[in-house]
Scaffold this motif. Structure first.
Motif, PDB file in Angstrom:
ATOM      1  N   VAL A  71      -8.843  -3.657   1.627  1.00  0.00           N
ATOM      2  CA  VAL A  71      -7.908  -4.324   1.025  1.00  0.00           C
ATOM      3  C   VAL A  71      -6.329  -3.997   1.480  1.00  0.00           C
ATOM      4  CG1 VAL A  71      -6.840  -4.729  -1.436  1.00  0.00           C
ATOM      5  CG2 VAL A  71      -9.393  -4.585  -1.106  1.00  0.00           C
ATOM      6  N   LYS A  72      -5.605  -4.746   2.004  1.00  0.00           N
ATOM      7  CA  LYS A  72      -4.243  -4.405   2.815  1.00  0.00           C
ATOM      8  C   LYS A  72      -3.138  -4.520   1.619  1.00  0.00           C
ATOM      9  CE  LYS A  72      -6.421  -4.217   6.555  1.00  0.00           C
ATOM     10  NZ  LYS A  72      -6.854  -3.082   7.217  1.00  0.00           N
ATOM     11  N   LEU A  73      -2.309  -3.580   1.592  1.00  0.00           N
ATOM     12  CA  LEU A  73      -1.374  -3.368   0.332  1.00  0.00           C
ATOM     13  C   LEU A  73       0.006  -3.397   0.712  1.00  0.00           C
ATOM     14  CD1 LEU A  73      -3.325  -0.987  -1.768  1.00  0.00           C
ATOM     15  CD2 LEU A  73      -3.111  -3.315  -2.277  1.00  0.00           C
ATOM     16  N   ILE A  74       0.822  -3.681   0.340  1.00  0.00           N
ATOM     17  CA  ILE A  74       2.350  -3.640   0.561  1.00  0.00           C
ATOM     18  C   ILE A  74       3.323  -3.282  -0.725  1.00  0.00           C
ATOM     19  CG2 ILE A  74       2.692  -6.027   0.497  1.00  0.00           C
ATOM     20  CD1 ILE A  74       4.455  -5.792   3.039  1.00  0.00           C
ATOM     21  N   CYS A  75       4.312  -2.731  -0.580  1.00  0.00           N
ATOM     22  CA  CYS A  75       5.155  -2.580  -1.721  1.00  0.00           C
ATOM     23  C   CYS A  75       6.514  -2.430  -1.166  1.00  0.00           C
ATOM     24  CB  CYS A  75       4.893  -1.168  -2.197  1.00  0.00           C
ATOM     25  SG  CYS A  75       6.136  -0.569  -3.462  1.00  0.00           S
ATOM     26  N   SER A  76       7.376  -3.365  -1.896  1.00  0.00           N
ATOM     27  CA  SER A  76       8.789  -3.739  -1.422  1.00  0.00           C
ATOM     28  C   SER A  76       9.320  -2.438  -2.101  1.00  0.00           C
ATOM     29  CB  SER A  76       9.539  -4.929  -2.193  1.00  0.00           C
ATOM     30  OG  SER A  76      10.627  -5.010  -2.109  1.00  0.00           O
ATOM     31  N   LEU A  77      10.521  -1.889  -1.265  1.00  0.00           N
ATOM     32  CA  LEU A  77      11.282  -0.871  -1.712  1.00  0.00           C
ATOM     33  C   LEU A  77      12.611  -1.041  -2.213  1.00  0.00           C
ATOM     34  CD1 LEU A  77      10.004   1.707   1.231  1.00  0.00           C
ATOM     35  CD2 LEU A  77       9.187   1.578  -0.968  1.00  0.00           C
ATOM     36  N   LYS A  78      12.786  -2.279  -2.636  1.00  0.00           N
ATOM     37  CA  LYS A  78      14.274  -2.664  -3.057  1.00  0.00           C
ATOM     38  C   LYS A  78      14.413  -1.989  -4.466  1.00  0.00           C
ATOM     39  CE  LYS A  78      14.244  -7.437  -1.096  1.00  0.00           C
ATOM     40  NZ  LYS A  78      14.490  -8.904  -1.099  1.00  0.00           N
ATOM     41  N   LYS A  79      13.371  -1.627  -5.161  1.00  0.00           N
ATOM     42  CA  LYS A  79      13.342  -1.059  -6.481  1.00  0.00           C
ATOM     43  C   LYS A  79      12.077  -0.209  -6.733  1.00  0.00           C
ATOM     44  CE  LYS A  79      14.367  -2.097 -11.305  1.00  0.00           C
ATOM     45  NZ  LYS A  79      14.711  -3.250 -12.303  1.00  0.00           N
ATOM     46  N   LEU A  80      12.532   1.066  -6.953  1.00  0.00           N
ATOM     47  CA  LEU A  80      11.260   1.973  -7.334  1.00  0.00           C
ATOM     48  C   LEU A  80      11.109   1.629  -9.043  1.00  0.00           C
ATOM     49  CD1 LEU A  80      12.089   5.358  -5.797  1.00  0.00           C
ATOM     50  CD2 LEU A  80      11.058   3.510  -4.996  1.00  0.00           C
ATOM     51  N   ASN A  81       9.559   1.568  -9.377  1.00  0.00           N
ATOM     52  CA  ASN A  81       9.480   1.133 -10.559  1.00  0.00           C
ATOM     53  C   ASN A  81       7.994   2.068 -10.861  1.00  0.00           C
ATOM     54  OD1 ASN A  81       9.316   0.195 -13.310  1.00  0.00           O
ATOM     55  ND2 ASN A  81       8.093  -1.750 -12.474  1.00  0.00           N
ATOM     56  N   LEU A  82       8.201   3.333 -11.423  1.00  0.00           N
ATOM     57  CA  LEU A  82       7.179   4.317 -12.008  1.00  0.00           C
ATOM     58  C   LEU A  82       7.003   3.789 -13.471  1.00  0.00           C
ATOM     59  CD1 LEU A  82       5.400   6.531 -11.220  1.00  0.00           C
ATOM     60  CD2 LEU A  82       6.907   8.114 -12.063  1.00  0.00           C
ATOM     61  N   CYS A  83       5.871   3.589 -13.808  1.00  0.00           N
ATOM     62  CA  CYS A  83       5.562   2.980 -15.216  1.00  0.00           C
ATOM     63  C   CYS A  83       5.690   4.355 -16.085  1.00  0.00           C
ATOM     64  CB  CYS A  83       3.920   2.574 -15.173  1.00  0.00           C
ATOM     65  SG  CYS A  83       2.547   3.798 -14.416  1.00  0.00           S
TER      66      CYS A  83
END
Length: 244
Positions: A71-83
């Motif tokens: 499974v290939k994953l990607i995360c945009s770093l425009k905005k950090l969002n820690l639950c």
């Protein structure tokens, strides 16, 4: 289809192996029997685009067996969002560059088999020791090449895990490896070695960060999604062993 002769695996397996990478344009009738009936490599890996069950079925007819879905994953770093559930814990988390003593500890943990859901570790023809040795060599190569950096994660001043961050391009980082030293006594802290590569990549000016997870490690996949990753692609991974 692309064939990659994996010369680096000789030090891990004691013999040469090969990987066949198929793409969405490949048709079953175009796959050469020299590929399907290849006997040049005792261990062979085939990577097939998700949804191409026609290729997967064909490969299985010629001795390949399903090992995992990558499974290939990607995360945009425009905005950090820690639950919210991790925010209070994260006040006690710190990250630092690994020194020589940290690297010794990390290499030791890797060789002992911390990545036990790897397709090599789960393969009855191999072992968790071979898998650990393989990850160790890969990790050490990345560090010594200068392409990747290793970081240690602490919780309340206690070192609990590590992650390896690699520069792919000026815009993209790759979270290569991440693990807790002791999963049993670090319950609830697994997010930290996945979220902080994201945070660090953001601080270093990257636009996005990639990662890869095996379908054999569903808990890791869920945690990656919880800290902000999205699925970008998947591929079936099939393997074949020949008698040596």
């Amino acid at each position: 289809m692309e064939k990659i002769e994996q010369t680096w695996e000789v030090r891990n397996f004691g013999f040469l192996s090969a990987e066949f990478r198929f793409d969405v344009k490949d048709k079953p009738e175009d796959i050469s029997r020299s590929v399907l009936e290849c006997k040049d490599y005792p261990y062979q890996v085939a990577r097939v685009p998700v949804g191409r069950m026609d290729l997967a079925y064909l490969l299985q007819e010629y001795g390949f067996k399903f090992a995992e879905t990558s499974v290939k994953l990607i995360c945009s770093l425009k905005k950090l969002n820690l639950c919210v559930e991790f925010q209070e814990i994260d006040r006690h988390i710190e990250v630092m560059s690994a020194d020589s003593e940290d690297l010794k500890m990390i290499y030791s943990v890797i060789k002992e088999g911390v990545f036990s859901n790897d397709k090599i570790a789960l393969d009855p023809k191999f072992s968790i020791d071979i898998s650990g040795n393989r990850f160790y060599h890969w990790c050490r190569d990345e560090v010594e090449s200068g392409q990747s950096s290793v970081y240690v994660v602490t919780y309340e001043n206690k070192k609990i895990g590590f992650f390896i961050l690699k520069k792919e391009t000026n815009r993209t980082a790759n979270s290569l490896l991440a693990a807790l030293y002791d999963k049993t006594n670090s319950f609830g802290l697994g997010y930290s070695v996945l979220y902080h590569p994201i945070k660090l990549a953001h601080e270093q000016g990257y636009s996005n960060i990639k990662a890869s997870v095996s379908s054999n490690n569903i808990s890791s996949l869920k945690l990656h999604l919880a800290v902000g990753y999205e699925i970008s692609n998947m591929e079936y991974v099939l393997i074949k062993h020949l008698e040596r």
